[in-house]
Design a protein around this motif. Sequence first.
Motif, mmCIF file in Angstrom:
data_model
loop_
_atom_site.group_PDB
_atom_site.id
_atom_site.type_symbol
_atom_site.label_atom_id
_atom_site.label_comp_id
_atom_site.label_asym_id
_atom_site.label_seq_id
_atom_site.Cartn_x
_atom_site.Cartn_y
_atom_site.Cartn_z
ATOM 1 N N ALA A 143 4.415 44.346 -85.112
ATOM 2 C CA ALA A 143 3.155 44.953 -84.681
ATOM 3 C C ALA A 143 3.163 45.213 -83.175
ATOM 4 O O ALA A 143 2.681 46.243 -82.703
ATOM 5 C CB ALA A 143 1.981 44.056 -85.064
ATOM 6 N N PHE A 144 3.736 44.275 -82.421
ATOM 7 C CA PHE A 144 3.802 44.430 -80.958
ATOM 8 C C PHE A 144 4.658 45.638 -80.585
ATOM 9 O O PHE A 144 4.269 46.443 -79.729
ATOM 10 C CB PHE A 144 4.367 43.159 -80.326
ATOM 11 C CG PHE A 144 4.479 43.231 -78.833
ATOM 12 C CD1 PHE A 144 3.375 42.970 -78.033
ATOM 13 C CD2 PHE A 144 5.669 43.589 -78.217
ATOM 14 C CE1 PHE A 144 3.461 43.059 -76.641
ATOM 15 C CE2 PHE A 144 5.765 43.685 -76.838
ATOM 16 C CZ PHE A 144 4.660 43.409 -76.048
ATOM 17 N N LYS A 145 5.825 45.754 -81.221
ATOM 18 C CA LYS A 145 6.722 46.875 -80.916
ATOM 19 C C LYS A 145 6.090 48.213 -81.258
ATOM 20 O O LYS A 145 6.367 49.226 -80.616
ATOM 21 C CB LYS A 145 8.037 46.701 -81.686
ATOM 22 C CG LYS A 145 8.911 45.583 -81.146
ATOM 23 C CD LYS A 145 10.162 45.395 -81.994
ATOM 24 C CE LYS A 145 10.993 44.223 -81.473
ATOM 25 N NZ LYS A 145 12.185 43.988 -82.330
ATOM 26 N N GLU A 146 5.224 48.205 -82.272
ATOM 27 C CA GLU A 146 4.544 49.431 -82.677
ATOM 28 C C GLU A 146 3.314 49.712 -81.821
ATOM 29 O O GLU A 146 2.623 50.718 -82.022
ATOM 30 C CB GLU A 146 4.142 49.340 -84.151
ATOM 31 C CG GLU A 146 5.338 49.327 -85.102
ATOM 32 C CD GLU A 146 4.946 49.063 -86.546
ATOM 33 O OE1 GLU A 146 3.749 48.727 -86.786
ATOM 34 O OE2 GLU A 146 5.818 49.197 -87.433
ATOM 35 N N GLY A 147 3.016 48.805 -80.880
ATOM 36 C CA GLY A 147 1.877 49.003 -79.989
ATOM 37 C C GLY A 147 0.545 48.598 -80.580
ATOM 38 O O GLY A 147 -0.511 48.853 -79.988
ATOM 39 N N ASN A 148 0.586 47.944 -81.734
ATOM 40 C CA ASN A 148 -0.656 47.482 -82.372
ATOM 41 C C ASN A 148 -0.945 46.073 -81.868
ATOM 42 O O ASN A 148 -0.714 45.073 -82.549
ATOM 43 C CB ASN A 148 -0.503 47.496 -83.899
ATOM 44 C CG ASN A 148 -1.834 47.309 -84.618
ATOM 45 O OD1 ASN A 148 -2.808 46.851 -84.018
ATOM 46 N ND2 ASN A 148 -1.874 47.658 -85.887
ATOM 47 N N TYR A 149 -1.455 45.986 -80.640
ATOM 48 C CA TYR A 149 -1.601 44.705 -79.970
ATOM 49 C C TYR A 149 -2.670 43.821 -80.617
ATOM 50 O O TYR A 149 -2.520 42.596 -80.653
ATOM 51 C CB TYR A 149 -1.921 44.928 -78.493
ATOM 52 C CG TYR A 149 -0.847 45.718 -77.786
ATOM 53 C CD1 TYR A 149 0.501 45.378 -77.916
ATOM 54 C CD2 TYR A 149 -1.169 46.818 -76.999
ATOM 55 C CE1 TYR A 149 1.491 46.106 -77.282
ATOM 56 C CE2 TYR A 149 -0.177 47.559 -76.349
ATOM 57 C CZ TYR A 149 1.146 47.194 -76.503
ATOM 58 O OH TYR A 149 2.132 47.911 -75.874
ATOM 59 N N LYS A 150 -3.710 44.425 -81.133
ATOM 60 C CA LYS A 150 -4.768 43.637 -81.776
ATOM 61 C C LYS A 150 -4.220 42.918 -83.005
ATOM 62 O O LYS A 150 -4.464 41.725 -83.212
ATOM 63 C CB LYS A 150 -5.931 44.542 -82.169
ATOM 64 C CG LYS A 150 -7.106 43.784 -82.777
ATOM 65 C CD LYS A 150 -8.266 44.714 -83.107
ATOM 66 C CE LYS A 150 -9.421 43.926 -83.736
ATOM 67 N NZ LYS A 150 -10.546 44.816 -84.110
ATOM 68 N N LEU A 151 -3.454 43.638 -83.825
ATOM 69 C CA LEU A 151 -2.852 43.027 -85.014
ATOM 70 C C LEU A 151 -1.821 41.976 -84.617
ATOM 71 O O LEU A 151 -1.750 40.897 -85.230
ATOM 72 C CB LEU A 151 -2.192 44.097 -85.887
ATOM 73 C CG LEU A 151 -1.467 43.592 -87.149
ATOM 74 C CD1 LEU A 151 -2.431 42.837 -88.057
ATOM 75 C CD2 LEU A 151 -0.810 44.748 -87.889
ATOM 76 N N ALA A 152 -1.035 42.272 -83.597
ATOM 77 C CA ALA A 152 -0.024 41.314 -83.131
ATOM 78 C C ALA A 152 -0.690 40.021 -82.699
ATOM 79 O O ALA A 152 -0.210 38.921 -83.015
ATOM 80 C CB ALA A 152 0.772 41.911 -81.972
#
Length: 494
Positions: free
Chosen positions: A266-275
């Motif tokens: 999730a972090f690598k995909e830029g989805n910081y909230k989910l990460a």
Amino acid sequence: MAAAAECDVVMAATEPELHDDGEAKREAESFKEQGNAYYAKKDYNEAYNYYTKAIDMCPKNASYYGNRAATLMMLGKFREALGDAQQSVRLDDSFVRGHLREGKCHLSLGNAMAACRSFQRALELDHRNAQAQQEFKNANAVIEYEKIAETDFEKRDFRKVVFCMDRALEFAPACHRFKILKAECLAMLGRYPEAQSVASDILRMDSTNADALYVRGLCLYYEDCIEKAVQFFVQALRMAPDHEKACIACRNAKALKAKKEDGNKAFKEGNYKLAYELYTEALGIDPNNIKTNAKLYCNRGTVNSKLRKLDDAIEDCTSAVKLDATYIKAYLRRAQCYMDTEQYEEAVRDYEKVYQTEKTKEHKQLLKNAQVELKKSKRKDYYKILGVDKNASEDEIKKAYRKRALMHHPDRHSGASAEVQKEEEKKFKEVGEAFTILSDPKKKTRYDSGQDLDEEGMNMGDFDANNIFKAFFGGPGGFSFEASGPGNFFFQFG
């Protein structure tokens, strides 16, 4: 142990007749004597061979089994020795040394209750037997250590459990159960090499020992080698499908690995909230896994820094280094957050810690940059005084000076109280200082790099803010503020 394993050189007077064949008895006795000779030389393997020959000739002689048991004890083969000792007392229940050896074997293997029964029987036959008295005390001491360890394990006082097991193992050196408990507690204390050593020693003797496989996996799990840990847990469950601890650890390891990997994705995909949510869930799986949790806190701190929640990021990195004081990445992340929040003293402290640990050029430069910013932070912030950004252009600096100089000029506040006049005069002077430095490319460069301006021969206490003001506005004569109405002023050149 040597006293307990002492070989019986003299045959019991009441030894039963085992064979009608006198020749067999004489040959068996000869084998026993040869065994005694090798035993005296500490050649226990040869002694074992001759005692075995004696038993083969006369299989119902208690003394022969007793002697072979003593030999096996000296070889550290307590389980095999126990069988011989038990056979010796089955053949002759009045055989005191047989009961002593049986008790010693039980005790060495960790069965202190059974050992007590054997020593009690020896004392019934010979109540003055000093060895039986001492061994009986030893067995009771082991029972007490077991009880204390069980209570302390439930309290999670693992250091005390290790202490109790060390004491118990002095009397029960062959007890795998005590060794496993000690190894498990060492793992819980983060003393992984010691725990691994104990588990590996057991696995060398018994590669199918599920408890040792579990502890080996536990060490890997706590060292954040989760994939390898799962392999050991699975192997332990193959050996013992009902092994509860291995089952729980395996489940936790798989869940932790999956959550961490999902968070990283999730972090690598830029989805910081989910990460953030995934790392938080991972942190709730096993609070005992210190090393993995330290990484999870650092990862979540990185997420918070991306979300510009810098105080939360600092808090997460602090949690990480509390769990793992050697975690360089967490110190670096926290230091950067300190820099971003202008907490330069804290940043310098973290970068110093990093550089002391890893003396790389990169870390040296980071420390130097933080030290410069710290030094700059203790001087007047001329950008802040003018109300401009650090990347402000020349025109922006001029406009800012014009605005602030007019705002704080003493003439504008001539009707104010003495205190206000003094404060505004101070601000007017600071605005002049700021403009003097930031409008001069050379001085600005030195100021931005953290160098001392005094090295230029410029004493900021000597300049005249009014002269700077006049020079800026270009008026050859005086200047004054005149009121056009209450609270309204305009500047007039003379």
